[in-house]
Design a protein around this motif. Structure first.
Motif, PDB file in Angstrom:
ATOM      1  N   THR A 130       1.015  -1.133   0.122  1.00  0.00           N
ATOM      2  CA  THR A 130       0.067   0.120  -0.118  1.00  0.00           C
ATOM      3  C   THR A 130       0.837   1.072   0.088  1.00  0.00           C
ATOM      4  N   THR A 131       1.977   1.225   0.940  1.00  0.00           N
ATOM      5  CA  THR A 131       2.865   2.515   0.697  1.00  0.00           C
ATOM      6  C   THR A 131       3.813   2.651  -0.692  1.00  0.00           C
ATOM      7  N   ALA A 132       3.963   1.500  -1.331  1.00  0.00           N
ATOM      8  CA  ALA A 132       4.735   1.552  -2.597  1.00  0.00           C
ATOM      9  C   ALA A 132       3.692   2.010  -3.301  1.00  0.00           C
ATOM     10  N   ASP A 133       2.625   1.557  -3.480  1.00  0.00           N
ATOM     11  CA  ASP A 133       1.408   1.943  -4.280  1.00  0.00           C
ATOM     12  C   ASP A 133       1.458   3.583  -4.313  1.00  0.00           C
ATOM     13  N   PHE A 134       1.561   4.230  -3.063  1.00  0.00           N
ATOM     14  CA  PHE A 134       1.582   5.370  -2.728  1.00  0.00           C
ATOM     15  C   PHE A 134       2.474   6.216  -3.286  1.00  0.00           C
ATOM     16  N   ALA A 135       3.895   5.738  -3.128  1.00  0.00           N
ATOM     17  CA  ALA A 135       5.045   6.337  -3.440  1.00  0.00           C
ATOM     18  C   ALA A 135       4.936   6.650  -4.974  1.00  0.00           C
ATOM     19  N   TRP A 136       4.168   5.634  -5.758  1.00  0.00           N
ATOM     20  CA  TRP A 136       4.026   5.572  -7.112  1.00  0.00           C
ATOM     21  C   TRP A 136       3.004   6.578  -7.617  1.00  0.00           C
TER      22      TRP A 136
END
Ligand code: GLV
Length: 325
Positions: A103-109
């Motif tokens: 979820t955090t990686a999605d938001f970094a993207w």
């Protein structure tokens, strides 16, 4: 007699129910951020606590909470908790690793794409009624596909960000004191470089390091000066890893292309400079905030608290050298 716990911030009903099945629970239903005095008062007669990054757990507080045996953070980062002080006071500390990586990686993207393609600036332009006609040179952004992505901190979240870059045919560089396994490097097509090389070569720099004395202002004026003039900086890690004043000055002077920021040095206060800048995408520390992931974080923290006070073996113990029981 049931042990007593304090829930320092509002949580989901499922987490409250789990705790109520095991403990006498006092909750901060109002969800206010308690100051040190109020927190010490609430914890004075408690055996355990569910806390978030808004609660500072340090030696002066622990000295006032003689019964406390467990502090369970609803976050993977734990810079709000003084681990050495917890160990000295016989308090187990836990965090919530693993459940928020994707979820955090999605938001970094989300921030990478929104910043590179100037999405919030474009939306403001529309909402302000300024769009008169299509123009060839309007709101020109940075291509993400085939660009070079620099990942600072190649832990679980950094790796999840790197894996997503494959779909954009990017070149991935990473900086981390510890190299990742060769098969992980191969799977992400990532190459380890020094921080200075990463900053000089990356079109997009994304930060994924924990906050500590070592990473305080890891990205300051000197580091920003190494970045390409068109490059963007994305921070979903922690405020304080970036020197906000240095970043504001660099963005104002056009020394880098833009920034996507979910975390800030003095959050929830923002450096006022960020609000004046068009080339910044801002978010209120929501990188892990999908409904499913925030529930999983709260449940994992509650499970840690139940295990800590029942068996002395919480799954995500941070200070293994603590005296338990
Ligand atoms: C959020 O910032 C976390 O550390 O989980």
């Amino acid at each position: 007699m049931k042990k007593k716990v304090f829930v320092a911030r509002e949580v989901f009903d499922e987490a409250s129910s789990l705790l109520e099945a095991h403990f006498e629970v006092q909750s901060n239903q109002a969800d206010t951020v308690l100051d040190a005095e109020a927190l010490a008062g609430a914890l004075a007669d408690k055996d355990g606590a569910l806390v978030a990054l808004t609660e500072r757990i340090d030696a002066p507080l622990l000295a006032r909470c003689p019964r406390l045996r467990a502090v369970c953070n609803i976050a993977v980062g734990f810079d709000n908790i003084d681990l050495a002080a917890c160990t000295a006071h016989g308090v187990m500390a836990t965090n919530t690793p693993g459940v928020l990586d994707d979820t955090t990686a999605d938001f970094a993207w989300t921030l990478i794409l929104a910043t590179a393609r100037r999405l919030t600036e474009a939306e403001r332009y529309l909402r302000d009624g300024r769009w008169q006609r299509w123009q060839l040179k309007q709101l020109l952004g940075l291509d993400v596909h085939h660009a070079t992505l620099g990942i600072v901190g190649m832990g679980r979240i950094g790796q999840a960000v790197a894996r997503r870059a494959l779909g954009f045919d990017m070149q991935v560089l990473y900086h981390d004191p510890n190299p990742v396994a060769p098969e992980v490097e191969a799977a992400c097509r990532a190459r380890r470089v020094t921080l200075d090389e990463l900053l000089a070569r990356a079109d997009i720099v994304s930060l994924h390091v924990p906050y500590s004395a070592h990473t305080q202002h890891l990205i300051g004026a000197r580091e920003i000066a190494l970045m390409r003039p068109s490059a963007i900086l994305v921070n979903t890690a922690r405020g304080g890893v970036v020197d906000d004043e240095a970043l504001v000055q660099a963005l104002r002077a056009g020394r880098i292309g833009g920034a996507g920021l979910d975390v800030f040095e003095r959050e929830p206060a923002l450096h006022p400079g960020f609000l004046e800048l068009a080339n910044v995408v801002l978010a209120p520390h929501i990188a892990s905030a999908s409904a499913r992931t925030r529930l999983r974080m709260a449940m994992l923290a509650a499970e840690n608290l139940v295990a800590a006070l029942s068996t002395g073996q919480p799954p995500n113990l941070l200070n293994a050298d603590v005296r338990r029981g």
